[in-house]
Design a protein around this motif. Sequence first.
Motif, PDB file in Angstrom:
ATOM      1  N   ALA A  64      44.546  12.230  34.454  1.00 33.29           N
ATOM      2  CA  ALA A  64      45.473  12.813  34.102  1.00 33.29           C
ATOM      3  C   ALA A  64      46.389  13.298  35.605  1.00 33.29           C
ATOM      4  O   ALA A  64      46.753  13.670  36.438  1.00 33.29           O
ATOM      5  CB  ALA A  64      46.148  13.878  32.968  1.00 33.29           C
ATOM      6  N   LEU A  65      45.070  14.214  36.397  1.00 29.60           N
ATOM      7  CA  LEU A  65      44.923  14.656  37.577  1.00 29.60           C
ATOM      8  C   LEU A  65      46.150  13.979  38.954  1.00 29.60           C
ATOM      9  O   LEU A  65      46.075  13.973  39.678  1.00 29.60           O
ATOM     10  CB  LEU A  65      43.828  15.482  37.241  1.00 29.60           C
ATOM     11  N   ASP A  66      44.966  12.515  38.936  1.00 28.37           N
ATOM     12  CA  ASP A  66      45.340  12.106  39.706  1.00 28.37           C
ATOM     13  C   ASP A  66      46.668  11.203  39.661  1.00 28.37           C
ATOM     14  O   ASP A  66      47.470  11.491  40.621  1.00 28.37           O
ATOM     15  CB  ASP A  66      44.570  10.849  40.088  1.00 28.37           C
TER      16      ASP A  66
ATOM     17  N   LYS B  72      49.489  12.272  42.518  1.00 28.44           N
ATOM     18  CA  LYS B  72      50.500  10.868  43.006  1.00 28.44           C
ATOM     19  C   LYS B  72      52.180  11.171  42.779  1.00 28.44           C
ATOM     20  O   LYS B  72      52.527  10.164  42.760  1.00 28.44           O
ATOM     21  CB  LYS B  72      49.763   9.295  43.024  1.00 28.44           C
ATOM     22  N   ALA B  73      52.084  12.051  41.600  1.00 29.04           N
ATOM     23  CA  ALA B  73      53.338  11.155  40.801  1.00 29.04           C
ATOM     24  C   ALA B  73      54.764  11.086  41.731  1.00 29.04           C
ATOM     25  O   ALA B  73      54.826  12.257  42.562  1.00 29.04           O
ATOM     26  CB  ALA B  73      54.027  12.665  39.761  1.00 29.04           C
ATOM     27  N   GLY B  74      56.323  10.902  41.482  1.00 27.46           N
ATOM     28  CA  GLY B  74      57.004  11.200  42.247  1.00 27.46           C
ATOM     29  C   GLY B  74      57.536  11.669  41.942  1.00 27.46           C
ATOM     30  O   GLY B  74      57.821  12.241  41.049  1.00 27.46           O
ATOM     31  N   PRO B  75      58.944  11.757  41.999  1.00 26.23           N
ATOM     32  CA  PRO B  75      60.541  13.231  41.909  1.00 26.23           C
ATOM     33  C   PRO B  75      60.934  12.244  40.605  1.00 26.23           C
ATOM     34  O   PRO B  75      61.507  13.092  39.402  1.00 26.23           O
ATOM     35  CB  PRO B  75      61.416  12.562  43.109  1.00 26.23           C
TER      36      PRO B  75
ATOM     37  N   GLN C 217      54.654  13.369  34.190  1.00 24.77           N
ATOM     38  CA  GLN C 217      53.900  14.526  34.622  1.00 24.77           C
ATOM     39  C   GLN C 217      53.739  15.461  33.795  1.00 24.77           C
ATOM     40  O   GLN C 217      53.102  16.199  33.019  1.00 24.77           O
ATOM     41  CB  GLN C 217      55.097  15.184  35.882  1.00 24.77           C
ATOM     42  N   GLN C 218      54.986  15.444  32.275  1.00 26.25           N
ATOM     43  CA  GLN C 218      55.727  16.779  31.313  1.00 26.25           C
ATOM     44  C   GLN C 218      54.133  16.520  30.398  1.00 26.25           C
ATOM     45  O   GLN C 218      53.003  16.639  29.896  1.00 26.25           O
ATOM     46  CB  GLN C 218      56.262  16.544  30.904  1.00 26.25           C
ATOM     47  N   ARG C 219      53.973  14.822  30.297  1.00 27.68           N
ATOM     48  CA  ARG C 219      53.234  14.450  29.343  1.00 27.68           C
ATOM     49  C   ARG C 219      51.592  14.031  29.585  1.00 27.68           C
ATOM     50  O   ARG C 219      50.399  14.893  29.036  1.00 27.68           O
ATOM     51  CB  ARG C 219      53.041  13.179  28.546  1.00 27.68           C
ATOM     52  N   ALA C 220      51.092  14.158  31.165  1.00 27.44           N
ATOM     53  CA  ALA C 220      50.306  14.255  31.783  1.00 27.44           C
ATOM     54  C   ALA C 220      49.563  15.915  31.408  1.00 27.44           C
ATOM     55  O   ALA C 220      48.176  15.884  30.902  1.00 27.44           O
ATOM     56  CB  ALA C 220      50.138  13.093  33.351  1.00 27.44           C
ATOM     57  N   VAL C 221      50.536  16.426  31.893  1.00 29.54           N
ATOM     58  CA  VAL C 221      49.792  18.340  31.558  1.00 29.54           C
ATOM     59  C   VAL C 221      49.282  18.212  29.981  1.00 29.54           C
ATOM     60  O   VAL C 221      48.534  19.288  29.821  1.00 29.54           O
ATOM     61  CB  VAL C 221      50.796  19.308  32.145  1.00 29.54           C
TER      62      VAL C 221
ATOM     63  N   LYS D 195      59.571  21.277  35.037  1.00 33.40           N
ATOM     64  CA  LYS D 195      59.764  19.757  34.580  1.00 33.40           C
ATOM     65  C   LYS D 195      58.956  20.120  32.918  1.00 33.40           C
ATOM     66  O   LYS D 195      59.208  19.091  31.830  1.00 33.40           O
ATOM     67  CB  LYS D 195      58.450  18.594  34.877  1.00 33.40           C
ATOM     68  N   CYS D 196      57.864  20.933  32.829  1.00 33.19           N
ATOM     69  CA  CYS D 196      57.452  20.997  32.079  1.00 33.19           C
ATOM     70  C   CYS D 196      58.057  22.816  30.303  1.00 33.19           C
ATOM     71  O   CYS D 196      57.090  22.446  29.686  1.00 33.19           O
ATOM     72  CB  CYS D 196      55.792  21.309  31.589  1.00 33.19           C
ATOM     73  N   GLY D 197      58.148  23.266  31.195  1.00 32.70           N
ATOM     74  CA  GLY D 197      58.408  24.584  30.729  1.00 32.70           C
ATOM     75  C   GLY D 197      57.845  25.966  31.320  1.00 32.70           C
ATOM     76  O   GLY D 197      56.666  25.727  30.709  1.00 32.70           O
TER      77      GLY D 197
END
Length: 776
Positions: free
Chosen positions: A707-709, A713-716, A722-726, A762-764
């Motif tokens: 998730a951190l990696d 590296k996530a793009g726009p 990203q939300q689900r990784a968080v 993105k996540c709130g």
Amino acid sequence: AQAILAQSIAFPVSFPGRLSHPSRYVACEMDVDYELSQQLQGHESQVRCVAILTDGSIVTGGLDAQIIMWRRPSPEGSFEQHKKLGHHSDFIYALAASHTTPGGFYSGSKDRTAVRVDAEGNPVTQYVGHEGPVCSVAERGAQVVTGSWDGKAKVWDANSGELKHTLDAGAHAVSVAILPTGEVVTGSQDRSLRVFRGTECVHRVNDAHGDAIRAISAGSSNLLTASNDATMKMWSFDGCEMTTLAGHQNFVYSVALASDGKSILSTSEDCTLKIWSTSDSSCTQSIVHGKTVWQSASLPNGDIVTCCGDMIARVFTTDPARMASEAERQTFKEMAEQAVIAAAAKGSSSVPMEGTADISQMPTTVGKKNGEIKCFKDGNTVFAFSWNAGARQWDKIGEVVGSQDEKKSYEGDQVFPKGEYDFIFDVDMGPSLGMRRLPYNRGQNPMEVAEAFCSREQIHKSNTDQIRQFIIQNGGGEGDAPMTGGGGGPSSSAPSAPAEPTSEIFPVMTPAVFKDGKFEALQGKIIEFNGQVDDALKLEPMEVNYLNDAVGKLKVGVTSEFRNCEKEVVFVKLKEWPKDKIFPVVDLWRLFLVHPVSADTFKGSDRGAPFISQVLSLFAGDPSGPLGLCCARWLANLFIFQTNRYAAFDKRELLLKGVEPALAAGSKHVKVASASVLLNIAIVLHESSIPPKPWDSDCALSVAGLALDFLNKAGPDDGDAQQRAVLAIGTLLPRDRQNGGPVANKCRDAGLSSKLGGLEAKCGAKTINDLRKLLG
């Protein structure tokens, strides 16, 4: 929906006006000779609801997600199983006869839908719109009214399924009934009784009962309600209380007027069916079963049907010609007696000492009929006795109350380990659902146990505090203070856990899955590819029909059981297609994972390992294309049902290796599905590690690392992923905190805290603030 909590069942005992007996039918005030007529066996779990249809047949619904239609081959014959229906995907909570379609009926389910069924058992119309399980159904002419755990009652066009309007019926579980005037009456968990004319509430009684209203039955001149406060009440149609019927020892689940209009029927958690006189409100008979009696209904001939937690529906009669053989009646009586006394011996009963006659009064107490059960206390112990009319004496059955200091045995599950516990509570998951067992040891953290229970049952985290309070009140817990103690098995000490920051977001308890599908496009693509594969792999015309039938059942969402020939085509024949043609097949498999029939694949000794391996292999060959997307979503959907979820969890290392390349190089949608797999593994890591079950720190670090990696590296365009990784990281942190905090340390070393501000959009804000608190 909020859970309604209850301790273990009370042993049915004989108190004034509350007589019951597991091996004899005992009259409370006068003899009424209802005896067992027939036992209807066919369900594979608790029989939860029953309805009598206009043609005189019976339908029963159970926690096996099945509805069984029972018919008599002749007017004087016994009921036989006519058909078993599987058009719902979860527990059946409610059944109601249709008066406009002879032999037809309505069903309501935990799957949040209600269904209209014709006289041959064919689903005709589905009613979709509730946000919680449908727990009550009633027909009103050309309309049908449903009540749900979402606190709403909805009025539908019975034929088209169109929603006419929604009624605010209170809070949580809602029961509905129709008055002779056509007005809708509702009762809810907030204790209120409401009468609606159209969309307007014209009468309202707050605190109509002392606890949640579980059932409503409307007669020609009055209204009956049943409640968790162990009483029934009779009301006028304008909301004036007329009388109260008291006598049950525990929650009353149903109340109904008998077909002769002279009796009222009620069923309860205390394992009894009670029959009451409408003339003087007295209890005329109490028939005890071996487990919870969920509902009863009256047949046109006056016989009574009950549905019980022992998986059997029963018919009782006063007509000697319809009574079961003496041997069958005796077996039923003995089994009920043994079941209830066995529960008492394990300490699950809670017989009140007050009101129980002292044993010194036994010599002067005369039984009312042979086999009557009565309890007498000898010091601090309560014993059950049976009246022997021939010898005119009380024969001792045994001790009723088990020692409160004795441990209770728990069989274990994926969350709570097998072993001995100080308490095994029963948690009622709603007005129509059987109890779920909750084991607890003195010294455990009530919040942690409540949280684990919510995870296991996949209910919303908002229920946690209610369950925690119940544990504190009934198990001797002390609020949120960290406590020491074992979980299951031999009691053992454990280091005191550090106080946890509170979070309304974490841990996440609902898996991220992909339930929607474009059925026509998928079906068309499979048919197209069928013309392109080798002849040996082609579907024959009959197999194409089987495929179409299977897809059709998935598409409408109202399915009977899948035939073996349909499953053979989908899971065996299509499994052999080449990689360049198999992506629509994998997408079809994904949609099958939304249906409980998918669990059959993961119940065997291999637990679905060949399928998991094949999908992972296909995923590795195309991590960013259409096949990769279908594979990633299939992996995420493995976590919908518990059987599938734990089969996938056993292969968690392989799943993590499978999604790693896709997180780095997949398309936007593949990344979302792959991040969903991370979140789902984190959810099961949390729910399966309640102490003393071990926390898989290595797997948690692997999930966090991926998730951190990805976040680095996530793009726009990767906001959803990203939300689900968080969410995956946040779900790991509560249990990680109890085990030294290596995941939190890894997050700090990766500089996650400094990046959270950029993820807020993105996540709130709430999610990010809670994550900051957990990271410390």
